[in-house]
Write a protein that holds these residues in place. Structure first.
Motif, PDB file in Angstrom:
ATOM      1  N   VAL A   4       0.846  -1.178   0.000  1.00  0.00           N
ATOM      2  CA  VAL A   4       0.000   0.000   0.000  1.00  0.00           C
ATOM      3  C   VAL A   4       0.883   1.229   0.000  1.00  0.00           C
ATOM      4  CG1 VAL A   4      -1.839   1.198   1.187  1.00  0.00           C
ATOM      5  CG2 VAL A   4      -1.716  -1.278   1.285  1.00  0.00           C
ATOM      6  N   ILE A 106      -2.661  -3.048   6.791  1.00  0.00           N
ATOM      7  CA  ILE A 106      -3.069  -2.353   5.565  1.00  0.00           C
ATOM      8  C   ILE A 106      -3.626  -0.986   5.953  1.00  0.00           C
ATOM      9  CG2 ILE A 106      -3.469  -4.384   4.121  1.00  0.00           C
ATOM     10  CD1 ILE A 106      -6.414  -4.250   4.812  1.00  0.00           C
ATOM     11  N   ASN A 108      -6.458   2.078   5.378  1.00  0.00           N
ATOM     12  CA  ASN A 108      -7.797   2.394   4.895  1.00  0.00           C
ATOM     13  C   ASN A 108      -7.859   3.887   4.607  1.00  0.00           C
ATOM     14  OD1 ASN A 108     -10.644   3.064   4.778  1.00  0.00           O
ATOM     15  ND2 ASN A 108     -11.044   1.025   5.623  1.00  0.00           N
ATOM     16  N   ARG A 163      -5.095  -6.032   0.101  1.00  0.00           N
ATOM     17  CA  ARG A 163      -5.892  -4.866  -0.298  1.00  0.00           C
ATOM     18  C   ARG A 163      -5.787  -4.717  -1.804  1.00  0.00           C
ATOM     19  NH1 ARG A 163      -5.501   0.554  -1.504  1.00  0.00           N
ATOM     20  NH2 ARG A 163      -7.086   1.935  -0.581  1.00  0.00           N
ATOM     21  N   ASP A 164      -6.932  -4.731  -2.474  1.00  0.00           N
ATOM     22  CA  ASP A 164      -6.954  -4.676  -3.927  1.00  0.00           C
ATOM     23  C   ASP A 164      -6.887  -3.227  -4.403  1.00  0.00           C
ATOM     24  OD1 ASP A 164      -6.999  -5.680  -6.483  1.00  0.00           O
ATOM     25  OD2 ASP A 164      -8.844  -6.841  -6.219  1.00  0.00           O
ATOM     26  N   GLY A 167      -9.588  -0.756  -3.429  1.00  0.00           N
ATOM     27  CA  GLY A 167      -9.776  -0.475  -2.013  1.00  0.00           C
ATOM     28  C   GLY A 167     -10.442  -1.589  -1.236  1.00  0.00           C
ATOM     29  N   ALA A 169     -10.740  -4.992   0.674  1.00  0.00           N
ATOM     30  CA  ALA A 169      -9.733  -5.708   1.456  1.00  0.00           C
ATOM     31  C   ALA A 169     -10.243  -7.099   1.808  1.00  0.00           C
ATOM     32  CB  ALA A 169      -9.394  -4.937   2.724  1.00  0.00           C
ATOM     33  N   TYR A 170      -9.284  -8.036   1.904  1.00  0.00           N
ATOM     34  CA  TYR A 170      -9.591  -9.436   2.135  1.00  0.00           C
ATOM     35  C   TYR A 170      -8.682  -9.984   3.227  1.00  0.00           C
ATOM     36  CZ  TYR A 170     -11.792  -8.725  -2.371  1.00  0.00           C
ATOM     37  OH  TYR A 170     -12.566  -8.228  -3.398  1.00  0.00           O
ATOM     38  N   ARG A 185     -14.107 -11.439   2.601  1.00  0.00           N
ATOM     39  CA  ARG A 185     -14.158 -10.012   2.250  1.00  0.00           C
ATOM     40  C   ARG A 185     -14.367  -9.237   3.546  1.00  0.00           C
ATOM     41  NH1 ARG A 185     -16.053  -6.525  -2.080  1.00  0.00           N
ATOM     42  NH2 ARG A 185     -15.890  -4.411  -1.218  1.00  0.00           N
ATOM     43  N   TYR A 190     -12.560  -2.164   7.313  1.00  0.00           N
ATOM     44  CA  TYR A 190     -11.527  -3.193   7.485  1.00  0.00           C
ATOM     45  C   TYR A 190     -11.473  -3.747   8.911  1.00  0.00           C
ATOM     46  CZ  TYR A 190      -9.479  -1.149   3.164  1.00  0.00           C
ATOM     47  OH  TYR A 190      -9.269  -0.654   1.900  1.00  0.00           O
TER      48      TYR A 190
END
Length: 470
Positions: A4, A106, A108, A163-164, A167, A169-170, A185, A190
């Motif tokens: 990120v 990650i 946000n 984090r794709d 935006g 996040a998994y 997911r 988050y």
């Protein structure tokens, strides 16, 4: 897993860091920070903020229970500055006695929060199998612990975050006593789980997940569940996180060169983006404390858009400015027996554990080349260039005649050797655990005579020349 990049330059970078030059990272050792202390970022992950890479990981007590989640930062991925113990036993009553594993962070951008997920146990048994969450408004500040839970009621152990680009996040974690791997997911903040997307490879016993994206393809790298012992890493691909994942395929050798995946770090620069496998060589495999664990970093290569390759290299060259990450062989040596003029050799170029050493007419084979790793304690490890495995005395034996072979590198003293001057430019190689010398059986001058340990004496079959090779 994607790095990120967060534009917080004014808040985080009062002074611009120096341009990062190309650095070399040797494999199978530990890092030290700029104060000379061992870096404890085991099971960790990396996030890039501005010009800095921040490396979070486990920093445990001597009994392997939770002590800290520590964070270090670097511009070049070699020179690490300790920043903070961002989560401690004092951060929350749940953490006073606990196990905290595999912390990942990650950012946000909607909430302005750095969000950490981790695996949490109670520190007494291994039955809680919970995920835990903590947050901070700064990447290396004190994190506020927000509690632990079982995601949607499911067990949760080894964990990672992804984090794709959009935006989303998994969270991916080992579930059902590690028999399955769950892909969740996360909620928009988050802080919680929104949906269970997949129960992948049920009954396959996978753990240590690491997810990243390259050229629109999602890769998920995982380990088998064999305790501290290293095993075969496998990976799968998909066109979307929520889509259908491929069958598992092997990556690396059958022990991932004595390591287990912690993270895959994209190194994005002006010329390219490279992908760096960050693995732990867990000290538990040789009954050591977690904080004695070592690191294995290897560049990933991609034969096709949906396949990857993980190969051994003694060291890695990293240029974070250009993004170029490459395998580099580094210096190596032949060990030439004085009595015969022949080289110490790993039989048939085998990469398997327990392959024997012998002497053979010197040639150009990498199975006759050894990297010398200085352990900083007066001893070295001798790592076979072709296999990445260490010169080892079989079964930790202290007996005369015990076979000298190659084996997955660990912390055992039967893999630690001392060069002792034998005069005339020759050395003896003395095993730390036994005090005995590397010896060519029966002082034979024939090809194929075996390497073994024997009580040290004056024989030329225990004396070797260290000859530098490319």
């Amino acid at each position: 897993m994607l790095v990120v990049v967060v534009a917080l330059v004014a808040a985080l970078c009062a002074v611009a860091p120096a341009h990062a030059a190309t650095v070399t990272v040797p494999n199978g050792g530990q890092f030290r920070d700029t104060s000379g202390n061992v870096v404890h970022a085991h099971g960790g992950g990396v996030i890039k903020v501005g010009a800095y890479y921040y490396w979070f990981g486990e920093n445990r007590n001597a009994d392997s229970t939770f002590r800290y989640v520590s964070v270090y930062r670097s511009t070049d991925l070699r020179t690490w500055e300790f920043r903070n113990n961002v989560l401690t036993q004092q951060s929350h009553s749940e953490l006073a006695v606990a196990n905290i594993e595999r912390p990942k962070v990650i950012y946000n951008s909607a909430t302005g929060q750095f969000v950490m997920w981790m695996h949490k146990e109670n520190g007494r048994d291994y039955g809680e199998a919970r995920a835990a969450v903590a947050t901070s408004s700064t990447v290396d500040g004190n994190y506020t612990y927000r509690g632990s839970f079982r995601p949607l009621g499911h067990m949760s152990r080894d964990i990672t975050l992804f984090r794709d680009d959009d935006g989303a996040a998994y969270m991916i974690s080992a579930a059902n006593e590690n028999a399955d791997l769950h892909v969740y997911r996360l909620t928009d903040d988050y802080l919680g789980v929104h949906t269970l997307l997949h129960r992948l490879w049920q009954g396959s016993w996978r753990e240590a997940p690491a997810m990243f994206k390259r050229n629109g393809v999602y890769f998920l790298l995982t380990s088998g569940a064999t305790g501290w012992a290293p095993n075969q890493q496998k990976y799968a691909t998909a066109s979307s996180v929520a889509g259908t994942w491929s069958a598992l395929q092997n990556a690396g050798d059958n022990t991932a060169y004595g390591s287990q995946a912690a993270y895959v770090l994209p190194v994005q620069g002006t010329s390219t983006t490279s992908y760096l496998y960050l693995g732990d060589r867990w000290a538990g495999a040789w009954n050591g404390a977690v904080n004695d664990s070592q690191y294995v970093w290897l560049p990933l290569t991609f034969p096709s858009n949906t396949s990857l390759s993980l190969s051994w290299t003694p060291q890695v060259s990293i240029d974070t400015a250009t993004g170029v990450v490459q395998s580099t062989a580094g210096p190596a040596e032949n060990l030439v027996a004085r009595h015969s003029g022949k080289c110490l050799d790993v039989t048939s170029g085998s990469t398997a554990d327990s392959a024997r050493t012998l002497q053979y007419t010197c040639g150009t084979g990498t199975n006759q080349r050894f990297t010398v790793q200085d352990l900083g304690n007066g001893y070295v490890r001798l790592v076979a260039r072709h296999s990445g495995k260490c010169l080892d005395v079989s079964g930790n034996s202290t007996a005369d005649g015990a076979t000298v072979l190659q084996y997955t590198c660990g912390g055992g003293t039967n893999q630690q050797w001392q060069f002792r001057d034998a005069g005339g430019g020759y050395v003896r190689l003395v095993a730390r655990h036994s005090g005995k010398c590397l010896d060519i059986a029966d002082a034979s001058t024939a090809d194929g005579a075996g390497g073994l340990q024997w009580s040290c004496g004056s024989g030329a079959n225990q004396q070797f020349t260290r000859r530098a090779v490319a």
